[in-house]
Design a protein around this motif. Structure first.
Motif, PDB file in Angstrom:
ATOM      1  N   SER A   1      -6.683  -2.142  -8.809  1.00 41.21           N
ATOM      2  CA  SER A   1      -7.750  -1.804  -7.415  1.00 41.21           C
ATOM      3  C   SER A   1      -8.985  -0.581  -7.733  1.00 41.21           C
ATOM      4  O   SER A   1      -9.036  -0.279  -8.617  1.00 41.21           O
ATOM      5  CB  SER A   1      -6.501  -0.981  -6.557  1.00 41.21           C
ATOM      6  OG  SER A   1      -7.901  -0.339  -5.229  1.00 41.21           O
TER       7      SER A   1
ATOM      8  N   GLU B   1       0.270  -1.029   0.062  1.00 42.60           N
ATOM      9  CA  GLU B   1       0.084  -0.186   0.292  1.00 42.60           C
ATOM     10  C   GLU B   1       0.865   1.148   0.010  1.00 42.60           C
ATOM     11  O   GLU B   1       0.660   2.419  -0.490  1.00 42.60           O
ATOM     12  CB  GLU B   1      -0.951   0.210   1.142  1.00 42.60           C
ATOM     13  CG  GLU B   1      -0.608  -0.004   2.603  1.00 42.60           C
ATOM     14  CD  GLU B   1       0.048  -1.036   3.028  1.00 42.60           C
ATOM     15  OE1 GLU B   1      -0.050  -1.211   4.533  1.00 42.60           O
ATOM     16  OE2 GLU B   1       0.768  -2.084   2.416  1.00 42.60           O
TER      17      GLU B   1
ATOM     18  N   GLY C   1     -12.587  -3.806  -4.773  1.00 40.20           N
ATOM     19  CA  GLY C   1     -12.629  -2.669  -3.254  1.00 40.20           C
ATOM     20  C   GLY C   1     -12.328  -3.237  -2.023  1.00 40.20           C
ATOM     21  O   GLY C   1     -10.916  -4.014  -1.976  1.00 40.20           O
TER      22      GLY C   1
ATOM     23  N   GLY D   1     -10.004   6.956  -7.285  1.00 42.24           N
ATOM     24  CA  GLY D   1      -8.764   7.576  -6.032  1.00 42.24           C
ATOM     25  C   GLY D   1      -9.406   7.629  -4.882  1.00 42.24           C
ATOM     26  O   GLY D   1     -10.541   7.471  -4.344  1.00 42.24           O
ATOM     27  N   THR D   2      -8.506   7.998  -4.183  1.00 38.92           N
ATOM     28  CA  THR D   2      -8.722   7.844  -2.856  1.00 38.92           C
ATOM     29  C   THR D   2      -7.779   9.181  -2.311  1.00 38.92           C
ATOM     30  O   THR D   2      -6.589   9.457  -3.014  1.00 38.92           O
ATOM     31  CB  THR D   2      -9.175   7.016  -2.153  1.00 38.92           C
ATOM     32  OG1 THR D   2      -8.923   6.655  -0.767  1.00 38.92           O
ATOM     33  CG2 THR D   2      -7.632   5.993  -1.941  1.00 38.92           C
TER      34      THR D   2
ATOM     35  N   CYS E   1      -2.210   4.546  -5.828  1.00 40.34           N
ATOM     36  CA  CYS E   1      -3.743   5.119  -6.661  1.00 40.34           C
ATOM     37  C   CYS E   1      -3.206   4.881  -7.925  1.00 40.34           C
ATOM     38  O   CYS E   1      -3.485   4.563  -9.766  1.00 40.34           O
ATOM     39  CB  CYS E   1      -4.131   6.030  -6.606  1.00 40.34           C
ATOM     40  SG  CYS E   1      -5.299   6.386  -5.027  1.00 40.34           S
TER      41      CYS E   1
ATOM     42  N   CYS F   1     -10.772  -5.204 -10.256  1.00 40.69           N
ATOM     43  CA  CYS F   1     -10.303  -4.512  -8.981  1.00 40.69           C
ATOM     44  C   CYS F   1     -11.489  -4.654  -7.826  1.00 40.69           C
ATOM     45  O   CYS F   1     -12.250  -4.769  -7.914  1.00 40.69           O
ATOM     46  CB  CYS F   1     -10.679  -3.152 -10.176  1.00 40.69           C
ATOM     47  SG  CYS F   1      -9.703  -2.953 -11.200  1.00 40.69           S
TER      48      CYS F   1
ATOM     49  N   VAL G   1      -9.523   1.488  -6.428  1.00 39.22           N
ATOM     50  CA  VAL G   1      -8.924   3.074  -6.385  1.00 39.22           C
ATOM     51  C   VAL G   1      -7.980   3.401  -7.231  1.00 39.22           C
ATOM     52  O   VAL G   1      -7.381   4.637  -7.631  1.00 39.22           O
ATOM     53  CB  VAL G   1      -8.190   3.160  -4.698  1.00 39.22           C
ATOM     54  CG1 VAL G   1      -8.763   3.378  -3.863  1.00 39.22           C
ATOM     55  CG2 VAL G   1      -6.761   2.566  -4.732  1.00 39.22           C
TER      56      VAL G   1
ATOM     57  N   ASP H   1     -16.011  -5.174  -6.196  1.00 37.50           N
ATOM     58  CA  ASP H   1     -16.432  -3.797  -4.736  1.00 37.50           C
ATOM     59  C   ASP H   1     -17.936  -3.702  -3.597  1.00 37.50           C
ATOM     60  O   ASP H   1     -17.649  -2.877  -3.427  1.00 37.50           O
ATOM     61  CB  ASP H   1     -16.002  -2.415  -5.418  1.00 37.50           C
ATOM     62  CG  ASP H   1     -17.497  -2.197  -6.263  1.00 37.50           C
ATOM     63  OD1 ASP H   1     -17.853  -2.620  -6.866  1.00 37.50           O
ATOM     64  OD2 ASP H   1     -17.056  -1.140  -7.322  1.00 37.50           O
TER      65      ASP H   1
END
Length: 252
Positions: free
Chosen positions: A144, A95, A188, A150-151, A158, A186, A146, A246
């Motif tokens: 993912s 991450e 979640g 995005g986040t 991201c 992807c 994101v 997700d």
């Protein structure tokens, strides 16, 4: 039926825990011989033990996917041991640091991009070279949600996952006529060691659950099922696809 991977060899990176472990177990359950790759040796070997205890066939190869020499050796050793490579799930990722864009350090940026994006590219590079010799194969990359929407606080993660989505599409177009399908999942929010670290922030889980229409966080097995399907004969006409798993998050 897609569940039959009998006679096939599957390679899963980041398979020491979480989605990668669930994927490795699922491929083995459906008949594949599985190569488990990770930097975490003890946990990777535990995944192999779990597969063997269930009657499957598996091999652990310690691999840092950000290093070309180790990825090349991973594919070479896979073929030396099992004779071929039919399926690959490129799942290894970190991450990275939790910080806004302007506060992110170059060191943290480079490390996250090197593992998540460069690492996925290196895996694809050597997997595809082998699959071209065999006349086909199937690859799924873990991106993912994101990478799509995005986040805040994870700019490198991201960016890396958005890059995985586009890298997947490029490779799918390049190798479609060679019989190599390339897709991405992807996920979640999924209960993995990575998510657990993020959920350690006060109020994080409550806030996350409020954004998910299904009202719960996924189990790794639910995401792994999507990866296995994309690599199966049931998905024989699917390539270049980004499958979102997700709970309805980005449908909003």
């Amino acid at each position: 039926m897609y569940q039959s991977f009998a006679g096939k060899v599957a390679l899963v990176t980041g398979a020491a825990s979480g989605i990668g472990r669930a994927s490795a177990l699922a491929f083995a359950q459906h008949g594949a011989k599985v190569v488990v790759a990770d930097v975490l040796v003890a946990d990777g070997e535990e995944t192999v033990r779990m597969i063997k205890d269930a009657g499957g066939d598996a091999l652990f190869i310690a691999t840092d996917v950000s290093k070309a020499s180790e990825v090349e050796a991973l594919v070479r050793q896979t073929v030396a041991h099992y004779g071929r490579l039919d399926v690959a799930h490129n799942n290894a990722a970190i991450e990275g640091a939790l910080a806004p864009t302007a506060s992110y350090t170059e060191e943290d940026w480079d490390r996250t991009i090197n593992v998540n994006l460069k690492g996925t590219w290196l895996c694809m590079k050597y997997e595809i070279l082998q699959m071209l010799q065999q006349g086909g194969g199937a690859i799924v990359n873990t991106a993912s949600v994101v990478g799509l929407v995005g986040t805040m606080g994870l700019p490198a993660y991201c960016a890396s996952k958005g890059g995985v989505v586009q890298l997947t599409k490029a490779a799918a177009l390049e190798y479609a006529k060679a019989g190599i399908r390339v897709n991405a999942i992807c996920p979640g929010a999924t209960y993995t060691p990575m998510l657990n670290r993020l959920l350690a922030q006060p109020g994080a889980e409550t806030g996350m659950l409020a954004t998910i229409p299904l009202g719960r966080i996924s189990k790794p097995e639910e995401v792994a099922a999507a990866a296995v399907w994309l690599c199966s004969d049931a998905a024989s006409y699917v390539t270049g696809h980004t499958m979102v798993v997700d709970g309805g998050l980005i449908a909003q």
